[in-house]
Scaffold this active site. Sequence first.
Site, PDB file in Angstrom:
ATOM      1  N   ASP A  67       0.810  -1.219   0.000  1.00 34.49           N
ATOM      2  CA  ASP A  67       0.000   0.000   0.000  1.00 34.49           C
ATOM      3  C   ASP A  67       0.841   1.267   0.000  1.00 34.49           C
ATOM      4  O   ASP A  67       2.062   1.216   0.183  1.00 34.49           O
ATOM      5  CB  ASP A  67      -0.964  -0.014   1.202  1.00 34.49           C
ATOM      6  CG  ASP A  67      -0.279  -0.404   2.515  1.00 34.49           C
ATOM      7  OD1 ASP A  67       0.966  -0.458   2.556  1.00 34.49           O
ATOM      8  OD2 ASP A  67      -0.988  -0.655   3.493  1.00 34.49           O
ATOM      9  N   ASP A 136      -7.761  -2.874  14.135  1.00 32.13           N
ATOM     10  CA  ASP A 136      -9.133  -3.185  13.724  1.00 32.13           C
ATOM     11  C   ASP A 136      -9.163  -4.380  12.758  1.00 32.13           C
ATOM     12  O   ASP A 136     -10.183  -4.672  12.155  1.00 32.13           O
ATOM     13  CB  ASP A 136      -9.802  -1.956  13.081  1.00 32.13           C
ATOM     14  CG  ASP A 136      -9.029  -1.425  11.877  1.00 32.13           C
ATOM     15  OD1 ASP A 136      -8.005  -2.045  11.498  1.00 32.13           O
ATOM     16  OD2 ASP A 136      -9.445  -0.399  11.303  1.00 32.13           O
ATOM     17  N   HIS A 138      -7.232  -4.690  10.051  1.00 30.97           N
ATOM     18  CA  HIS A 138      -6.928  -4.403   8.651  1.00 30.97           C
ATOM     19  C   HIS A 138      -5.610  -5.036   8.220  1.00 30.97           C
ATOM     20  O   HIS A 138      -4.696  -5.198   9.014  1.00 30.97           O
ATOM     21  CB  HIS A 138      -6.988  -2.897   8.330  1.00 30.97           C
ATOM     22  CG  HIS A 138      -5.868  -2.057   8.846  1.00 30.97           C
ATOM     23  ND1 HIS A 138      -6.051  -1.022   9.742  1.00 30.97           N
ATOM     24  CD2 HIS A 138      -4.553  -2.056   8.561  1.00 30.97           C
ATOM     25  CE1 HIS A 138      -4.899  -0.443   9.986  1.00 30.97           C
ATOM     26  NE2 HIS A 138      -3.967  -1.047   9.292  1.00 30.97           N
ATOM     27  N   GLU A 143      -9.713  -1.974   5.298  1.00 28.51           N
ATOM     28  CA  GLU A 143     -10.361  -1.686   6.573  1.00 28.51           C
ATOM     29  C   GLU A 143     -11.610  -2.559   6.753  1.00 28.51           C
ATOM     30  O   GLU A 143     -12.106  -3.137   5.776  1.00 28.51           O
ATOM     31  CB  GLU A 143     -10.760  -0.205   6.600  1.00 28.51           C
ATOM     32  CG  GLU A 143      -9.570   0.763   6.515  1.00 28.51           C
ATOM     33  CD  GLU A 143      -8.858   0.957   7.849  1.00 28.51           C
ATOM     34  OE1 GLU A 143      -9.008   0.095   8.740  1.00 28.51           O
ATOM     35  OE2 GLU A 143      -8.157   1.965   7.989  1.00 28.51           O
TER      36      GLU A 143
HETATM   37  C1  GLP Z   1      -0.436   0.280   8.693  1.00 27.89           C
HETATM   38  C2  GLP Z   1      -0.115  -0.535   7.435  1.00 27.89           C
HETATM   39  C3  GLP Z   1      -0.380  -2.006   7.635  1.00 27.89           C
HETATM   40  C4  GLP Z   1       0.219  -2.474   8.949  1.00 27.89           C
HETATM   41  C5  GLP Z   1      -0.436  -1.732  10.088  1.00 27.89           C
HETATM   42  C6  GLP Z   1       0.056  -2.181  11.467  1.00 27.89           C
HETATM   43  O1  GLP Z   1      -1.744   0.719   8.755  1.00 27.89           O
HETATM   44  N1  GLP Z   1      -0.816  -0.084   6.273  1.00 27.89           N
HETATM   45  O2  GLP Z   1       0.158  -2.731   6.532  1.00 27.89           O
HETATM   46  O3  GLP Z   1       0.035  -3.849   9.101  1.00 27.89           O
HETATM   47  O4  GLP Z   1      -0.130  -0.360   9.911  1.00 27.89           O
HETATM   48  O5  GLP Z   1       1.191  -1.477  11.833  1.00 27.89           O
HETATM   49  P1  GLP Z   1       2.124  -1.797  13.049  1.00 27.89           P
HETATM   50  O6  GLP Z   1       3.003  -2.909  12.619  1.00 27.89           O
HETATM   51  O7  GLP Z   1       2.907  -0.527  13.262  1.00 27.89           O
HETATM   52  O8  GLP Z   1       1.236  -2.139  14.208  1.00 27.89           O
END
Ligand code: GLP
Length: 236
Positions: A67, A136, A138, A143
Amino acid sequence: MRIIEAKDYADLSRKAANVISAQVILEPHSVLGLATGSTPIGTYKQLIDWYNKGDIDFSKARSVNLDEYIGLDGTNDQSYRYFMDNNFFNGINIKKENTYVPNGMAEDLEAECARYDELISSLGGIDLQLLGIGHDGHIGFNEPGAAFEKTTHIVELEETTIKANARFFGSEEAVPKKAITMGIKSIMRAKRLLLIANGPDKRDIMEKALHGPVTPMVPASILQFHPNLTVVYCFE
Ligand code: GLP
């Protein structure tokens, strides 16, 4: 599904790096699906370390990222392109032109989504997709409520996601409200999946994702249906 409990974050990072490393050693031309967020940073560090020791060669590997924020270009230090360059690509010998991240600055964003899907197909699909998970549920930026049959598309970020990511931007207002993300369908098409989750705050959502009902309200729950999913977690 293989579920592996790690002792701590360092152990989680080594285990995840081992899986990715094995993939690249066995198939040097692999297409790696990569992720951002704080969780994979240790994995990338470990891979850089093994590269520096001469254990892994990324020269033939290709990568596609999940993304990108809309409106940030690769020189913005909060863009995912910048993150990938600085946390991983600059430390290994992957050819930069073989690393792909959606273009959040594209004039025609719908066309960019279609281009990204074609790109993934033209590479022969993703061999191993690394995934983190949001609070959440995702994955990428899919989402809750996201349709399971979507490929790359544009999303509006949830308030909780904007709040969670504000720590990187300094304030909530500075976090982009939209992103381009591979869809659940693109993710589920990968030959292998590696989901990593770290910290006590991920325990509840991981329980729902791996053992709860499969529902678009918990996007990661669809992963239960993937034939080759490996999960590495540490909730300490
Ligand atoms: C972002 C990314 C996701 C990732 C998520 C969790 O929103 N787009 O790909 O999995 O964060 O991040 P973290 O690893 O910092 O908890």
